[in-house]
Design a protein around this motif. Sequence first.
Motif, PDB file in Angstrom:
ATOM      1  N   ARG A  93     -34.911 -26.352  27.028  1.00  0.00           N
ATOM      2  CA  ARG A  93     -33.817 -25.821  27.848  1.00  0.00           C
ATOM      3  C   ARG A  93     -33.398 -24.421  27.434  1.00  0.00           C
ATOM      4  O   ARG A  93     -32.672 -23.746  28.159  1.00  0.00           O
ATOM      5  CB  ARG A  93     -32.616 -26.756  27.752  1.00  0.00           C
ATOM      6  CG  ARG A  93     -32.017 -26.878  26.370  1.00  0.00           C
ATOM      7  CD  ARG A  93     -30.927 -27.941  26.300  1.00  0.00           C
ATOM      8  NE  ARG A  93     -30.303 -28.017  24.975  1.00  0.00           N
ATOM      9  CZ  ARG A  93     -30.815 -28.685  23.955  1.00  0.00           C
ATOM     10  NH1 ARG A  93     -31.976 -29.342  24.106  1.00  0.00           N
ATOM     11  NH2 ARG A  93     -30.200 -28.718  22.788  1.00  0.00           N
TER      12      ARG A  93
ATOM     13  N   GLY B 135     -36.606 -20.222  27.983  1.00  0.00           N
ATOM     14  CA  GLY B 135     -36.625 -19.079  28.888  1.00  0.00           C
ATOM     15  C   GLY B 135     -35.817 -17.912  28.356  1.00  0.00           C
ATOM     16  O   GLY B 135     -36.283 -16.772  28.339  1.00  0.00           O
ATOM     17  N   TRP B 136     -34.606 -18.220  27.907  1.00  0.00           N
ATOM     18  CA  TRP B 136     -33.753 -17.161  27.353  1.00  0.00           C
ATOM     19  C   TRP B 136     -34.358 -16.569  26.095  1.00  0.00           C
ATOM     20  O   TRP B 136     -34.415 -15.341  25.932  1.00  0.00           O
ATOM     21  CB  TRP B 136     -32.369 -17.738  27.046  1.00  0.00           C
ATOM     22  CG  TRP B 136     -31.512 -16.821  26.232  1.00  0.00           C
ATOM     23  CD1 TRP B 136     -30.754 -15.778  26.678  1.00  0.00           C
ATOM     24  CD2 TRP B 136     -31.346 -16.843  24.809  1.00  0.00           C
ATOM     25  NE1 TRP B 136     -30.120 -15.157  25.622  1.00  0.00           N
ATOM     26  CE2 TRP B 136     -30.467 -15.795  24.466  1.00  0.00           C
ATOM     27  CE3 TRP B 136     -31.847 -17.653  23.786  1.00  0.00           C
ATOM     28  CZ2 TRP B 136     -30.091 -15.535  23.156  1.00  0.00           C
ATOM     29  CZ3 TRP B 136     -31.471 -17.393  22.482  1.00  0.00           C
ATOM     30  CH2 TRP B 136     -30.605 -16.341  22.181  1.00  0.00           C
TER      31      TRP B 136
ATOM     32  N   GLY C   9     -37.556 -12.796  35.857  1.00  0.00           N
ATOM     33  CA  GLY C   9     -37.568 -14.221  35.559  1.00  0.00           C
ATOM     34  C   GLY C   9     -36.431 -14.961  36.223  1.00  0.00           C
ATOM     35  O   GLY C   9     -36.607 -16.072  36.748  1.00  0.00           O
ATOM     36  N   ARG C  10     -35.249 -14.350  36.232  1.00  0.00           N
ATOM     37  CA  ARG C  10     -34.088 -14.983  36.854  1.00  0.00           C
ATOM     38  C   ARG C  10     -34.285 -15.128  38.374  1.00  0.00           C
ATOM     39  O   ARG C  10     -33.964 -16.169  38.956  1.00  0.00           O
ATOM     40  CB  ARG C  10     -32.837 -14.154  36.560  1.00  0.00           C
ATOM     41  CG  ARG C  10     -31.550 -14.718  37.136  1.00  0.00           C
ATOM     42  CD  ARG C  10     -31.191 -16.063  36.525  1.00  0.00           C
ATOM     43  NE  ARG C  10     -30.955 -15.952  35.093  1.00  0.00           N
ATOM     44  CZ  ARG C  10     -29.784 -15.613  34.541  1.00  0.00           C
ATOM     45  NH1 ARG C  10     -28.745 -15.369  35.319  1.00  0.00           N
ATOM     46  NH2 ARG C  10     -29.671 -15.561  33.230  1.00  0.00           N
TER      47      ARG C  10
ATOM     48  N   ASP D  78     -36.595 -17.935  38.921  1.00  0.00           N
ATOM     49  CA  ASP D  78     -35.903 -19.220  38.775  1.00  0.00           C
ATOM     50  C   ASP D  78     -35.217 -19.619  40.078  1.00  0.00           C
ATOM     51  O   ASP D  78     -35.200 -20.788  40.454  1.00  0.00           O
ATOM     52  CB  ASP D  78     -34.846 -19.133  37.660  1.00  0.00           C
ATOM     53  CG  ASP D  78     -35.462 -19.144  36.272  1.00  0.00           C
ATOM     54  OD1 ASP D  78     -36.596 -19.641  36.128  1.00  0.00           O
ATOM     55  OD2 ASP D  78     -34.815 -18.654  35.330  1.00  0.00           O
ATOM     56  N   ARG D  79     -34.650 -18.646  40.738  1.00  0.00           N
ATOM     57  CA  ARG D  79     -33.835 -18.923  41.924  1.00  0.00           C
ATOM     58  C   ARG D  79     -34.662 -19.076  43.191  1.00  0.00           C
ATOM     59  O   ARG D  79     -34.382 -19.941  44.025  1.00  0.00           O
ATOM     60  CB  ARG D  79     -32.809 -17.804  42.093  1.00  0.00           C
ATOM     61  CG  ARG D  79     -31.861 -17.983  43.273  1.00  0.00           C
ATOM     62  CD  ARG D  79     -30.776 -16.933  43.260  1.00  0.00           C
ATOM     63  NE  ARG D  79     -29.977 -16.989  42.031  1.00  0.00           N
ATOM     64  CZ  ARG D  79     -29.003 -16.124  41.734  1.00  0.00           C
ATOM     65  NH1 ARG D  79     -28.725 -15.139  42.575  1.00  0.00           N
ATOM     66  NH2 ARG D  79     -28.325 -16.247  40.613  1.00  0.00           N
TER      67      ARG D  79
ATOM     68  N   GLY E 200     -41.311 -18.240  41.561  1.00  0.00           N
ATOM     69  CA  GLY E 200     -42.068 -17.129  40.981  1.00  0.00           C
ATOM     70  C   GLY E 200     -43.126 -16.589  41.911  1.00  0.00           C
ATOM     71  O   GLY E 200     -43.361 -15.374  41.970  1.00  0.00           O
TER      72      GLY E 200
ATOM     73  N   SER F 261     -41.603 -12.436  36.690  1.00  0.00           N
ATOM     74  CA  SER F 261     -41.899 -13.471  37.690  1.00  0.00           C
ATOM     75  C   SER F 261     -43.241 -14.149  37.436  1.00  0.00           C
ATOM     76  O   SER F 261     -43.375 -15.366  37.632  1.00  0.00           O
ATOM     77  CB  SER F 261     -41.859 -12.880  39.099  1.00  0.00           C
ATOM     78  OG  SER F 261     -42.864 -11.915  39.299  1.00  0.00           O
TER      79      SER F 261
ATOM     80  N   LYS G   5     -42.953 -16.568  34.531  1.00  0.00           N
ATOM     81  CA  LYS G   5     -42.202 -17.748  34.956  1.00  0.00           C
ATOM     82  C   LYS G   5     -43.109 -18.728  35.706  1.00  0.00           C
ATOM     83  O   LYS G   5     -42.900 -19.947  35.666  1.00  0.00           O
ATOM     84  CB  LYS G   5     -41.044 -17.318  35.862  1.00  0.00           C
ATOM     85  CG  LYS G   5     -40.356 -18.443  36.627  1.00  0.00           C
ATOM     86  CD  LYS G   5     -39.707 -19.468  35.717  1.00  0.00           C
ATOM     87  CE  LYS G   5     -38.926 -20.509  36.522  1.00  0.00           C
ATOM     88  NZ  LYS G   5     -39.780 -21.272  37.464  1.00  0.00           N
TER      89      LYS G   5
ATOM     90  N   GLY H  86     -44.543 -23.500  35.346  1.00  0.00           N
ATOM     91  CA  GLY H  86     -44.341 -24.225  36.595  1.00  0.00           C
ATOM     92  C   GLY H  86     -45.651 -24.734  37.181  1.00  0.00           C
ATOM     93  O   GLY H  86     -45.719 -25.848  37.723  1.00  0.00           O
TER      94      GLY H  86
ATOM     95  N   ASP I 194     -42.740 -22.821  44.639  1.00  0.00           N
ATOM     96  CA  ASP I 194     -41.488 -22.777  43.884  1.00  0.00           C
ATOM     97  C   ASP I 194     -41.678 -22.658  42.377  1.00  0.00           C
ATOM     98  O   ASP I 194     -40.715 -22.795  41.626  1.00  0.00           O
ATOM     99  CB  ASP I 194     -40.650 -24.027  44.190  1.00  0.00           C
ATOM    100  CG  ASP I 194     -40.241 -24.090  45.653  1.00  0.00           C
ATOM    101  OD1 ASP I 194     -39.876 -23.030  46.188  1.00  0.00           O
ATOM    102  OD2 ASP I 194     -40.297 -25.181  46.241  1.00  0.00           O
TER     103      ASP I 194
END
Length: 452
Positions: free
Chosen positions: A153, A156-157, A286-287, A290-291, A294, A341, A344, A348, A451
């Motif tokens: 969790r 990513g950060w 990356g953010r 996430d939304r 990628g 991206s 990320k 996935g 996604d």
Amino acid sequence: MTAPSGRWIEQWDPEDETFWNRTGERIARRNLLFSVLSEHIGFSIWTMWSVLVLFMGPEYGLTPADKFLLTSMVTLVGAVVRIPYTFAVAVFGGRNWTVISAALLLVPTVAAFAVMEPGTSFSTFLLVGLLAGIGGGNFASSMTNINAFFPLRKKGWALGLNAGGGNIGVPVIQLVALAIIGASGGPRVLLGLYIPLIVAAAVLAALYMDNLASVRNDTGAARDAARDAHTWIMSFLYIGTFGSFIGYSFAFGQVLQNQFDRTPLEAAYVTFVGPLLGSLIRPVGGRLADRHGGARITLWNFVAMGVATAVLIVASMRQSLALFTVAFVVLFVLTGLGNGSTYKMIPGIFQAKAHALGLRDEAADAYGRRLSGAAMGLIGAVGALGGVGINLAFRQSFLSYGSGTGAFVAFLACYAVCLAVTWAVYLRRPAVRADGAGPAPAEKPQLSYADV
């Protein structure tokens, strides 16, 4: 409980929230801090020849083609050594390898200090430049090491901060060079400043970092990742993003000097801006991934990179310095977004493959982590090879046409292919199966990577 023994931690379970909150987070953050420092300096040493060539005037006897060849070879070594550096953490331990890899940076820096004077042969500069390539490997070992310290969790950060902190080493050494050139200093002043910084990074890593006994070199994961088609597809896309970032970082100043007759000081005033913005915006990519997914962000990012490159072609043909500089900086920003991206997408993709294989919950997570971790090392190494292509393309373009226009046309074609591959593999309907064998059977749920 952890049991340090010669800076080795025998038990490490960051997924246990009680352990993480009690001691794990503090230890992980400390290791992240000094890992970033070492990787940051590694990036600076890797890209120092992008700065040193600005100091090398006619008295050095090097042609523009010689300089582009020199920076190409430095980039090549930096890409190749990422593969062994990825696995060195498991062999030596994260703390131990950080100390070793930081100390090794003294070799190219001291060697460059010794030979940096007019009259030195091109072959000597080339040999010494090749040594600087080892700085490119620090990124791979640092990412592998920090990945093991943090829970899923938080990865990513942590990895985003680690990567961004390293990438910023590129504009930092360019900014330092700007100050030195402005003060009428020479290249040896720049090199002399970094020698004590390298020593400090190695000493601090030895004093404050840790090895994790639980980290083991899973060669089977590397073999399985190498056999997966998506590893090589993502490597190609990463050539388009990170390869462009590192290639342009080496070449921007030289293009300004050779095509627009900028002095070293005039070139240095703008060369750091692009790499700085490209580094800072990587977490934003990356953010956004996430939304919105990628693959979608990567697709539109390649569209934008193509547009920026087309503007560069126009600016290059018209010899418009202002338009050229603005478009180049915009292109740097887009490479940074694409770096975020594309990286990320990797976990996935393998998570989606795990679900397609019928794995669920912890089994799917373990499968995805195992293959994505190994794939990242290979993708990072291959992606950096794009920087070699960038500099070789500029070299040939200046030899053939006396400008970088021909190279930009080639880059535009490359981005068009990257865009097509992203759409065809990850966004086109029907989606391809996890094994890449073709459309999913109608009676089964289709696997979508849109996604990731």
